[in-house]
Design a protein around this motif. Structure first.
Motif, PDB file in Angstrom:
ATOM      1  N   ALA A  34       0.831  -1.206   0.000  1.00  0.00           N
ATOM      2  CA  ALA A  34       0.000   0.000   0.000  1.00  0.00           C
ATOM      3  C   ALA A  34       0.864   1.254   0.000  1.00  0.00           C
ATOM      4  CB  ALA A  34      -0.929  -0.004   1.213  1.00  0.00           C
ATOM      5  N   LYS A  38       1.435   5.535  -2.235  1.00  0.00           N
ATOM      6  CA  LYS A  38       1.428   6.852  -1.609  1.00  0.00           C
ATOM      7  C   LYS A  38       1.628   7.946  -2.651  1.00  0.00           C
ATOM      8  CE  LYS A  38       3.467   9.517   2.161  1.00  0.00           C
ATOM      9  NZ  LYS A  38       4.507   9.590   3.205  1.00  0.00           N
ATOM     10  N   TRP A  42      -4.950   6.690  -6.055  1.00  0.00           N
ATOM     11  CA  TRP A  42      -5.575   5.678  -5.202  1.00  0.00           C
ATOM     12  C   TRP A  42      -5.457   6.057  -3.727  1.00  0.00           C
ATOM     13  CZ3 TRP A  42      -8.840   2.568  -7.330  1.00  0.00           C
ATOM     14  CH2 TRP A  42      -8.659   2.154  -8.642  1.00  0.00           C
ATOM     15  N   HIS A  43      -4.305   6.570  -3.359  1.00  0.00           N
ATOM     16  CA  HIS A  43      -4.099   6.994  -1.970  1.00  0.00           C
ATOM     17  C   HIS A  43      -5.019   8.161  -1.622  1.00  0.00           C
ATOM     18  CE1 HIS A  43      -2.086   7.883   1.783  1.00  0.00           C
ATOM     19  NE2 HIS A  43      -1.750   9.079   1.375  1.00  0.00           N
ATOM     20  N   THR A  44      -5.110   9.112  -2.522  1.00  0.00           N
ATOM     21  CA  THR A  44      -5.981  10.276  -2.298  1.00  0.00           C
ATOM     22  C   THR A  44      -7.440   9.852  -2.202  1.00  0.00           C
ATOM     23  OG1 THR A  44      -4.453  11.693  -3.531  1.00  0.00           O
ATOM     24  CG2 THR A  44      -6.695  12.507  -3.227  1.00  0.00           C
ATOM     25  N   LYS A  47      -8.184   8.097   1.173  1.00  0.00           N
ATOM     26  CA  LYS A  47      -8.315   9.057   2.273  1.00  0.00           C
ATOM     27  C   LYS A  47      -9.653   9.782   2.215  1.00  0.00           C
ATOM     28  CE  LYS A  47      -4.546  11.456   1.659  1.00  0.00           C
ATOM     29  NZ  LYS A  47      -3.506  12.484   1.943  1.00  0.00           N
ATOM     30  N   PRO A 173      -5.069   1.340   2.142  1.00  0.00           N
ATOM     31  CA  PRO A 173      -4.347   2.193   1.192  1.00  0.00           C
ATOM     32  C   PRO A 173      -4.238   3.641   1.649  1.00  0.00           C
ATOM     33  CG  PRO A 173      -6.508   1.592   0.330  1.00  0.00           C
ATOM     34  CD  PRO A 173      -6.277   0.740   1.535  1.00  0.00           C
ATOM     35  N   ALA A 174      -5.054   4.047   2.630  1.00  0.00           N
ATOM     36  CA  ALA A 174      -4.894   5.378   3.219  1.00  0.00           C
ATOM     37  C   ALA A 174      -3.687   5.417   4.145  1.00  0.00           C
ATOM     38  CB  ALA A 174      -6.155   5.780   3.986  1.00  0.00           C
ATOM     39  N   LEU A 175      -3.071   4.240   4.388  1.00  0.00           N
ATOM     40  CA  LEU A 175      -1.853   4.080   5.186  1.00  0.00           C
ATOM     41  C   LEU A 175      -2.061   4.381   6.664  1.00  0.00           C
ATOM     42  CD1 LEU A 175       0.739   5.658   2.716  1.00  0.00           C
ATOM     43  CD2 LEU A 175       0.008   3.275   2.913  1.00  0.00           C
TER      44      LEU A 175
END
Length: 210
Positions: A34, A38, A42-44, A47, A173-175
């Motif tokens: 994941a 960053k 996909w990360h955005t 979130k 994936p938002a970490l």
């Protein structure tokens, strides 16, 4: 009640086994994968979807719901509408309180610490945000609310749970969390919502206008 208890214990055992397996073999490699996303779209997106279960948003909704449900119950008696609203607010609040307590007790390091300092594991009673990974608060909030909504309005159960799954999965994936954090958060949310329903409506709901 006995049947609900038996099912709860059965699924608890399954969830514990899955959490152990995830901790040993899944969480770390998935988090590292994941991390490669960053600063991508996909990360955005993950979130943004996560904000559907934002803590401040839910706190505000709970305050409005408790006041509205309480006033409605006082003015019109304990109707299905007021009982349902107060039920939803109560189970979500209970899930949030349980989650905060468990986060403190377990003290699991968030993925951020894995990426920055190679810290992975549980540090009981660490007492700070970076050690509040287990369980996922966003996940338990969305699952308690969507499970409760599906019990109050059975016709929306499938889309409600689909939304809950989407928000929970996006926490990885938002970490912000590991897969096992999400799994445990979902279990807490569902369990508290189901038990709240069983206590409020032990013999089923007689309302036919749902």
């Amino acid at each position: 009640m006995e049947r609900t208890l038996a099912r709860t214990l059965f699924f608890l055992l399954l969830v514990v086994a899955a959490i152990v397996g995830c901790y040993l073999y899944v969480d770390r490699p998935v988090a590292e994968a994941a991390f490669l996303l960053k600063d991508t779209g996909w990360h955005t997106l993950a979130k943004a979807v996560s904000q559907l279960a934002n803590h401040e948003l839910f706190t505000a909704l709970l305050a409005v719901g408790f006041v509205w449900g309480g006033i409605d119950a006082l003015n019109n008696g304990p109707s299905y509408r007021s009982k349902s609203l107060l039920y939803l607010c109560t189970v979500v609040a209970a899930a949030m309180l349980a989650g905060d307590l468990l986060k403190l007790v377990f003290g699991r390091a968030r993925p951020e610490l894995l990426f920055s300092h190679d810290i992975y594991g549980f540090f009981p009673l660490a007492g700070d945000y970076l050690h509040y990974s287990f369980p996922s608060g966003h996940t338990l909030r969305i699952f308690s609310s969507m499970t409760g909504l599906g019990l109050v309005f059975p016709r929306v159960r499938v889309p409600a749970l689909a939304v809950a799954c989407l928000v929970g999965l996006c926490r990885v994936p938002a970490l912000k969390h590991y897969p096992s954090d999400v799994l445990f958060g979902a279990f807490i949310g569902i369990t508290i919502a189901v038990w709240g329903w069983r206590i409020l409506y032990p013999y089923g709901c007689a309302d036919t206008h749902r």
